[in-house]
Design a protein around this motif. Structure first.
Motif, PDB file in Angstrom:
ATOM      1  N   HIS A 113       2.475   6.425   2.919  1.00 15.59           N
ATOM      2  CA  HIS A 113       2.824   5.745   4.170  1.00 15.59           C
ATOM      3  C   HIS A 113       4.065   6.382   4.800  1.00 15.59           C
ATOM      4  CE1 HIS A 113       4.945   2.157   6.147  1.00 15.59           C
ATOM      5  NE2 HIS A 113       4.039   2.567   7.009  1.00 15.59           N
ATOM      6  N   CYS A 135       5.001   7.515  -1.705  1.00 14.64           N
ATOM      7  CA  CYS A 135       4.041   6.711  -0.960  1.00 14.64           C
ATOM      8  C   CYS A 135       3.520   7.508   0.234  1.00 14.64           C
ATOM      9  CB  CYS A 135       4.716   5.430  -0.478  1.00 14.64           C
ATOM     10  SG  CYS A 135       3.613   4.314   0.408  1.00 14.64           S
ATOM     11  N   VAL A 178       6.943   4.836  -4.439  1.00 16.28           N
ATOM     12  CA  VAL A 178       5.896   3.842  -4.653  1.00 16.28           C
ATOM     13  C   VAL A 178       5.770   3.402  -6.107  1.00 16.28           C
ATOM     14  CG1 VAL A 178       4.067   5.578  -4.831  1.00 16.28           C
ATOM     15  CG2 VAL A 178       3.499   3.246  -4.133  1.00 16.28           C
ATOM     16  N   TRP A 189       3.441  -1.699   0.936  1.00 14.80           N
ATOM     17  CA  TRP A 189       2.060  -1.207   0.851  1.00 14.80           C
ATOM     18  C   TRP A 189       1.597  -1.327  -0.584  1.00 14.80           C
ATOM     19  CZ3 TRP A 189      -0.591   2.842   4.175  1.00 14.80           C
ATOM     20  CH2 TRP A 189      -0.321   2.608   5.538  1.00 14.80           C
ATOM     21  N   GLU A 190       0.353  -1.785  -0.756  1.00 18.36           N
ATOM     22  CA  GLU A 190      -0.208  -1.985  -2.093  1.00 18.36           C
ATOM     23  C   GLU A 190      -1.294  -0.955  -2.374  1.00 18.36           C
ATOM     24  OE1 GLU A 190      -1.272  -5.983  -3.196  1.00 18.36           O
ATOM     25  OE2 GLU A 190       0.245  -6.810  -1.829  1.00 18.36           O
ATOM     26  N   GLY A 222      -5.036  -1.993   1.561  1.00 14.16           N
ATOM     27  CA  GLY A 222      -5.225  -2.383   2.949  1.00 14.16           C
ATOM     28  C   GLY A 222      -6.026  -1.389   3.768  1.00 14.16           C
ATOM     29  N   HIS A 231      -2.092  -4.066  -8.863  1.00 17.53           N
ATOM     30  CA  HIS A 231      -1.616  -3.278  -7.730  1.00 17.53           C
ATOM     31  C   HIS A 231      -0.191  -2.795  -7.972  1.00 17.53           C
ATOM     32  CE1 HIS A 231      -4.454  -4.981  -4.396  1.00 17.53           C
ATOM     33  NE2 HIS A 231      -5.094  -4.297  -5.327  1.00 17.53           N
ATOM     34  N   CYS A 248       4.668  -0.708  -3.036  1.00 17.14           N
ATOM     35  CA  CYS A 248       5.752   0.179  -2.648  1.00 17.14           C
ATOM     36  C   CYS A 248       6.979  -0.645  -2.258  1.00 17.14           C
ATOM     37  CB  CYS A 248       5.339   1.086  -1.491  1.00 17.14           C
ATOM     38  SG  CYS A 248       6.641   2.259  -1.031  1.00 17.14           S
ATOM     39  N   SER A 296      -5.345   2.647  -1.436  1.00 17.56           N
ATOM     40  CA  SER A 296      -4.621   1.600  -0.728  1.00 17.56           C
ATOM     41  C   SER A 296      -5.460   0.328  -0.658  1.00 17.56           C
ATOM     42  CB  SER A 296      -4.284   2.066   0.693  1.00 17.56           C
ATOM     43  OG  SER A 296      -3.796   0.998   1.458  1.00 17.56           O
ATOM     44  N   HIS A 317       8.005  -0.703   2.013  1.00 22.70           N
ATOM     45  CA  HIS A 317       7.321  -1.457   3.066  1.00 22.70           C
ATOM     46  C   HIS A 317       6.213  -2.372   2.557  1.00 22.70           C
ATOM     47  CE1 HIS A 317       8.945   2.140   5.235  1.00 22.70           C
ATOM     48  NE2 HIS A 317       9.454   1.154   5.937  1.00 22.70           N
ATOM     49  N   TRP A 374      -6.143   5.773   2.587  1.00 22.76           N
ATOM     50  CA  TRP A 374      -4.861   6.195   2.036  1.00 22.76           C
ATOM     51  C   TRP A 374      -4.956   6.122   0.515  1.00 22.76           C
ATOM     52  CZ3 TRP A 374      -0.519   7.449   5.070  1.00 22.76           C
ATOM     53  CH2 TRP A 374      -0.669   7.223   6.433  1.00 22.76           C
TER      54      TRP A 374
END
Length: 122
Positions: free
Chosen positions: A45, A43, A50, A88-89, A99, A80, A83, A97, A86, A103
């Motif tokens: 992030h 990931c 992920v 994250w999608e 969001g 989607h 991860c 990403s 955290h 990314w």
């Protein structure tokens, strides 16, 4: 350029994934909406695994004509990867990403030929 054998075509069904190792790192190959995609299992992030995360359809808000919230639903056309570290999608087809569009998962070209799946390492 290296080309790595992943699996027989029938071993990765729609919404499924297969992991391979290359130089100490994992690459995941997924079949999403009939197409194969491959991502490094890291990931962007904070380095989480992920591609081991849940696959879930995108959640969208339902608004009425006055733009008042009426609830949520799943968008069956957008899958989607979430991860597990955290939450994250990332869009499973594009790796972008959900969001923060700046990314993106590191992707690899995938080829399917003669009933076999290959990932190209650049």
């Amino acid at each position: 350029m290296n080309e790595l054998f992943v699996a027989e075509s029938d071993q990765i069904a729609e919404g499924q994934r297969q992991f391979i190792e290359h130089e100490g790192q994992q690459i995941a190959v997924l079949r999403v909406q009939g197409e194969l995609v491959a991502y490094l299992n890291i990931c962007p992030h904070q380095g989480g695994p992920v591609c081991e995360g849940m696959l879930i359809h995108k959640v969208v808000d339902v608004l009425d004509a006055d733009r008042c919230h009426q609830g949520m639903r799943f968008d069956e056309n957008t899958l989607h990867i979430v991860c597990p570290w955290h939450g994250w999608e990332f869009n499973a087809r594009t790796g972008v990403s959900a969001g923060a569009g700046n990314w993106k998962l590191r992707s690899f070209p995938v080829q399917e030929r003669e009933g076999k799946i290959y990932v190209r390492i650049l």
